[in-house]
Write an enzyme that holds these catalytic residues in place. Sequence first.
Site, short mmCIF file in Angstrom:
data_model
loop_
_atom_site.label_atom_id
_atom_site.label_comp_id
_atom_site.label_asym_id
_atom_site.label_seq_id
_atom_site.Cartn_x
_atom_site.Cartn_y
_atom_site.Cartn_z
CG PHE A 103 -1.99 -1.04 1.21
CD1 PHE A 103 -2.77 -1.23 0.08
CD2 PHE A 103 -2.21 -1.83 2.32
CE1 PHE A 103 -3.75 -2.21 0.06
CE2 PHE A 103 -3.19 -2.80 2.31
CZ PHE A 103 -3.96 -2.99 1.17
CB SER A 164 2.08 -2.78 13.85
OG SER A 164 2.12 -3.33 12.55
CG HIS A 202 -1.26 -6.23 8.55
ND1 HIS A 202 -0.33 -6.12 9.56
CD2 HIS A 202 -0.66 -5.76 7.43
CE1 HIS A 202 0.78 -5.59 9.07
NE2 HIS A 202 0.60 -5.36 7.78
CB THR A 259 -2.57 -6.89 3.76
OG1 THR A 259 -2.76 -6.25 5.03
CG2 THR A 259 -1.22 -6.51 3.21
CE1 TYR A 345 9.31 11.44 35.21
CE2 TYR A 345 10.00 10.45 37.30
CZ TYR A 345 9.77 10.34 35.93
OH TYR A 345 10.01 9.15 35.28
N GLY A 363 7.31 9.70 25.19
CA GLY A 363 7.61 10.78 24.26
C GLY A 363 6.73 10.68 23.03
#
Length: 723
Positions: A103, A164, A202, A259, A345, A363
């Site tokens: 794809f 995924s 998939h 897929t 924190y 992050g």
Amino acid sequence: MPDHTKRADPARENARTDPAPADWSPETLRAALGRASEWTIDYRRRVGGFPVFPAIEPGQVRRALGDRPPREPDPFERVLADFDEHIVSGLTHWNHPGFLAYFSSSTRAPSIVAELLIAAVGVNAMLWRTSPAATEVERTAVDWLRQAVGLPASFSGLILDTASTATFTALLAARELAGTRVRADGLAGGPALAVYTSEQSHSSVEKSALAAGLGHRSVRRIAVDDAFRMRPEALEAAITEDLARGVRPTMACATIGTTSTGSVDPVEALGAVARRHGVWLHVDSAYAGPAAMVPEQREHFRGWEAADSIVLNPHKWLGTSLDCSVLLYRDVAPFRESLALTPTYLESEDDEIDLMDIGLALGRRFRGLKLWMLFRCVGTDGLAGTMRRHIAMAEAAADRLAGGGVFELAAPVSFSTICFRAASGGDPATEDGWNREILARVNAGGRSFISHTELAGRYVLRLSVGSVHTEERHLDEVLEALHRAADELSPGGPGMNATSRIRVVAALLPGLALAWAGCAAEAGSTQESSVVPANAEVARERADRSRIKGEEGAPLRVVEISDFQCPFCRQFHEQTLTRIDSAYIEAGKVSYLWIAYANPGHPQAFVSTEAAYCAGAVGKFWPMHDILFERQDEWSGVPDPYAQFMEYADEIDIDTESFGSCVRNSVLAPLVLRDYTSVTQAGISSTPYFILGDSVAIRGAADFGTFSSAIDTLLVLKGGGTP
């Protein structure tokens, strides 16, 4: 307590050298950005000239990069030159218009600019507090996508890297909701869990089960029907059997746009089964999900609004740069229960969702900006229009493949994905080997890149249209390459197809098409052109090359349709005409005409030559030729330009009845039939450019032997003999 006020060793302090500047100066950055932006623009302009897949050996790029990091900085221009020489030459070019494998993950221009801005501000959107705008832009962009695909306001979501990760995150939420207390107690000693997914789903579903600690044996591959869709009754039976064995059903994953084939599971029926047993329903629509923005495709998504979670990948069909995968969910609580963990924190009292609580990563990139900019700079209508065009291109290509007598469809065409194979009715193992060789030959050509899969135990070729850069001519190229490879690699050996009368397929040469048509040439007028090019030399050359050469009553007419702006095409034209002059025109066997267009690869260009000839029969060749040249954008993009040609005839005062009859009855007119299948069912070989009867279309003769062989064959068929 240790003394943290102790000073560092003076000897070490003295041994330190003066540090290099912490960063580039504004002037250096400006110069580097200028070079990088020019390179980017140039690359996007020339990417179609690269082979899609590089002809390199494993390890070749690493050897070119060196085995040690440099101690001293290099100037950016040298780094950029090395990037261009050693790295770009080793890339598989996903932005190549001939990239038709997997794809596509092509990149629209606004996303390139967005990536620059993301890097410039360099924020970490883990908490609302760590970047309020990044969090709110992401939530806004996700909600815009939710609205665009028609999902209810009960859904919200976030952006992750890939589907995924999204599926894995959904499975963790489903695992917690199943009452396993894995968060607190772990998997040991808990009930056996089961995940249900189609045989065609998939691999990320199974990989998620591995990562979540459920293991291979937890995954139930549910049987599919003849169209490769999960069978609801099979899902029901599998869940019932697991419940009887004391296994706890955890998640069912349906797919909209599988897929291999792009097939659509019956989500509505599967959702009813899942709800009846209290099983989490996840919908993998990473590829096809954005197509819900196209109103006529919305029926494929019936029932997905009842899912617990859905994944869509804007970095596939919408053209945002990798990575941008949107996970939507109806209830955030199971996600927070499975993964939320806030150390002291990072605690805050802000009344806003912290997106780090919903996924594994702490992050978080500012991915929302590129999706927000995509909507702002392209708009939902523009995005839907691109997908609509891709679907139409795939459907047309599938018709041509199925009707050509060589290939057969291996699955229903779904969205913009085609599964097909060359079929001879012979031994299956031999056919599979033939298809493997066809794939290798096409991909080795460098102009196109397709992939493969396996369906019902058979090797199948696969083509998916999804790049923002792909146009109809790129589909023409790959179809021609497929037919040529199938012919040359056929288990019966290369040669003429008896049912086709003639099939000559020559090597591709961009920007040039040659058509030989077996009918007499009409007289061309030499009156003044109504549209004069600005450059006098160009005007003279064009006028000289556009006159009919040779005897008008010759047995065979040669029409060359090429790109006037292409220097290579001019050179090829001169070489071709020289050979025709000496071998055929002087012998009275062939008449010749050259016509230039900007889009010579379109079949409509062939029939437009008939409009010029038919106008020439009444002394209006040049006026018609120049209208066609000037207004080619009006007619080259429509399936049947006949109506436009009639309007042009009326403008230049041609009898429209006789002109229309002439064009409609020409040997080239069938090229613009909307239904290619009706033509190919008549036993005509399906090449990207074909002409009915004792005629042949060749796109770019690679050598004069191929060229002259085609002419000789047609002359013999017409009783004209050979020189």
